[in-house]
Scaffold this active site. Sequence first.
Site, PDB file in Angstrom:
ATOM      1  N   CYS A  57     -13.688  18.220  30.667  1.00 39.17           N
ATOM      2  CA  CYS A  57     -13.296  17.033  31.416  1.00 39.17           C
ATOM      3  C   CYS A  57     -13.532  17.228  32.916  1.00 39.17           C
ATOM      4  O   CYS A  57     -13.075  18.204  33.504  1.00 39.17           O
ATOM      5  CB  CYS A  57     -11.814  16.749  31.155  1.00 39.17           C
ATOM      6  SG  CYS A  57     -11.195  15.265  31.941  1.00 39.17           S
TER       7      CYS A  57
ATOM      8  N   SER B  52     -11.494   5.342  28.362  1.00 40.43           N
ATOM      9  CA  SER B  52     -10.763   5.908  29.499  1.00 40.43           C
ATOM     10  C   SER B  52     -11.212   5.240  30.792  1.00 40.43           C
ATOM     11  O   SER B  52     -12.404   5.039  31.015  1.00 40.43           O
ATOM     12  CB  SER B  52     -11.028   7.414  29.577  1.00 40.43           C
ATOM     13  OG  SER B  52     -10.415   7.971  30.715  1.00 40.43           O
TER      14      SER B  52
ATOM     15  N   CYS C  35     -13.942  15.526  40.432  1.00 44.03           N
ATOM     16  CA  CYS C  35     -14.856  15.295  39.317  1.00 44.03           C
ATOM     17  C   CYS C  35     -16.302  15.492  39.732  1.00 44.03           C
ATOM     18  O   CYS C  35     -16.759  14.928  40.732  1.00 44.03           O
ATOM     19  CB  CYS C  35     -14.650  13.866  38.785  1.00 44.03           C
ATOM     20  SG  CYS C  35     -15.755  13.441  37.410  1.00 44.03           S
TER      21      CYS C  35
ATOM     22  N   CYS D 192     -17.977  12.670  23.182  1.00 46.96           N
ATOM     23  CA  CYS D 192     -17.586  12.179  24.504  1.00 46.96           C
ATOM     24  C   CYS D 192     -18.810  11.502  25.102  1.00 46.96           C
ATOM     25  O   CYS D 192     -19.788  12.173  25.439  1.00 46.96           O
ATOM     26  CB  CYS D 192     -17.112  13.340  25.376  1.00 46.96           C
ATOM     27  SG  CYS D 192     -16.656  12.846  27.052  1.00 46.96           S
TER      28      CYS D 192
ATOM     29  N   HIS E  80      -3.474  10.858  37.244  1.00 49.24           N
ATOM     30  CA  HIS E  80      -3.605  12.046  38.090  1.00 49.24           C
ATOM     31  C   HIS E  80      -2.700  12.091  39.316  1.00 49.24           C
ATOM     32  O   HIS E  80      -2.792  13.017  40.122  1.00 49.24           O
ATOM     33  CB  HIS E  80      -5.057  12.250  38.533  1.00 49.24           C
ATOM     34  CG  HIS E  80      -6.048  12.094  37.443  1.00 49.24           C
ATOM     35  ND1 HIS E  80      -5.877  12.686  36.216  1.00 49.24           N
ATOM     36  CD2 HIS E  80      -7.208  11.382  37.371  1.00 49.24           C
ATOM     37  CE1 HIS E  80      -6.904  12.360  35.425  1.00 49.24           C
ATOM     38  NE2 HIS E  80      -7.710  11.572  36.110  1.00 49.24           N
TER      39      HIS E  80
ATOM     40  N   GLY F 149     -19.345   8.119  34.256  1.00 48.00           N
ATOM     41  CA  GLY F 149     -19.184   6.708  34.541  1.00 48.00           C
ATOM     42  C   GLY F 149     -17.781   6.169  34.355  1.00 48.00           C
ATOM     43  O   GLY F 149     -16.908   6.818  33.777  1.00 48.00           O
TER      44      GLY F 149
ATOM     45  N   GLU G 266     -25.501  12.774  30.336  1.00 49.69           N
ATOM     46  CA  GLU G 266     -24.911  13.844  29.534  1.00 49.69           C
ATOM     47  C   GLU G 266     -23.936  13.264  28.527  1.00 49.69           C
ATOM     48  O   GLU G 266     -23.240  12.277  28.796  1.00 49.69           O
ATOM     49  CB  GLU G 266     -24.203  14.870  30.433  1.00 49.69           C
ATOM     50  CG  GLU G 266     -25.183  15.701  31.241  1.00 49.69           C
ATOM     51  CD  GLU G 266     -24.550  16.924  31.890  1.00 49.69           C
ATOM     52  OE1 GLU G 266     -25.273  17.910  32.084  1.00 49.69           O
ATOM     53  OE2 GLU G 266     -23.346  16.908  32.196  1.00 49.69           O
TER      54      GLU G 266
ATOM     55  N   CYS H  58     -21.614   7.944  38.524  1.00 54.96           N
ATOM     56  CA  CYS H  58     -20.346   7.220  38.611  1.00 54.96           C
ATOM     57  C   CYS H  58     -20.079   6.846  40.066  1.00 54.96           C
ATOM     58  O   CYS H  58     -20.208   7.686  40.951  1.00 54.96           O
ATOM     59  CB  CYS H  58     -19.190   8.065  38.080  1.00 54.96           C
ATOM     60  SG  CYS H  58     -17.609   7.195  38.074  1.00 54.96           S
TER      61      CYS H  58
ATOM     62  N   CYS I 299     -14.186  10.241  42.461  1.00 56.14           N
ATOM     63  CA  CYS I 299     -12.921  10.992  42.382  1.00 56.14           C
ATOM     64  C   CYS I 299     -13.152  12.415  42.896  1.00 56.14           C
ATOM     65  O   CYS I 299     -14.157  13.051  42.575  1.00 56.14           O
ATOM     66  CB  CYS I 299     -12.398  11.013  40.952  1.00 56.14           C
ATOM     67  SG  CYS I 299     -12.006   9.360  40.319  1.00 56.14           S
TER      68      CYS I 299
END
Length: 339
Positions: A330, A188, A118, A104, A213, A158, A91, A111, A115
């Site tokens: 996000c 990032s 996410c 983005c 975070h 990722g 994506e 990934c 997390c």
Amino acid sequence: MTESALLGKSLAELTDWVQDQGQPAYRGKQLHQWLYQKGARSLHEITVFPKQWRAALEDQPIGRSTIAHRSIAPDETRKYLLRLADGEMIETVGIPTAKRLTVCVSSQIGCPMACDFCATGKGGFTRNLEAYEIVDQVLTVAEDFERRVSHVVFMGMGEPLLNREAVVKAVKSLNQDVGIGQRCLTVSTVGIPKQIPLLAEEKLQITLAISLHASNQTLREQLIPSGGGYPLSDLIADCRKYVERTHRRVTFEYILLAGVNDTPDHAEELAQLLRGFQTHVNLIPYNPISEVDYQRPDKNRIEAFQSVLEDAKIAVSIRYSRGLEADAACGQLRVNQTQ
């Protein structure tokens, strides 16, 4: 994967390639222009090339994906499901404003970081993307919007620093071949041991964004499983050295989760952590996903957190994500091939 794809190669590399094919050096410049400015998807489209040569190179891959699905949010953000040459899906998101078009991009299929908040990490990991597969995402969005891309953020699927070499190559190609200024490129990362100093050695003028975070080690390990292998103190020390080496400030991304990491005490802790070097904090109110029941804090709580940082002289802004209704915000990207 298509190792021999032409996309992602520099003018010098393309010139070498055409000469290896027995063609004059100037064909390299023509090929470069057709790849990066005209968006050629096959060599057959490059009409300035001799017809016989084009026919002989019919099977030579350029490295372009196809759009399998596209969704558009009410704010005009577009999310794309792209099919790669090997059939895998990724994506990518195009985020337009009056003056900017930001893409983005994803750097991996899935990934491995897992997390807790996410969606991408919930789906597991397949493989790294090649540099050309990253560059292709930017060209695809530019074509679809019929606009020049002004900014690129490596904030899609990722962990970019687990694919550092391809990401650095893509950054250089986006800068030198596509023509996007390095200061308009953001990489990032959650933070991978030893990778931030290696990135600093590249002396790029990009923005480094750290997905933080959490304001303390215990909380960070709760939200980010890999946090235990890279203590917060070491991560911040590497960020301080990065600023010294590159003279570029570091951005810290902080997703606000109601009742988890959003109290004034957390804000005080964060201010202490970041005091004394060039930083900027992006506060991101949580974007919901189906797998977990975190909540977004209310506006008063968000602004109270911001005020504590401002009082401590920490540069801070609140970033409300675009594309929420299309699951393009996000933390919401995933490979959903049933779309």
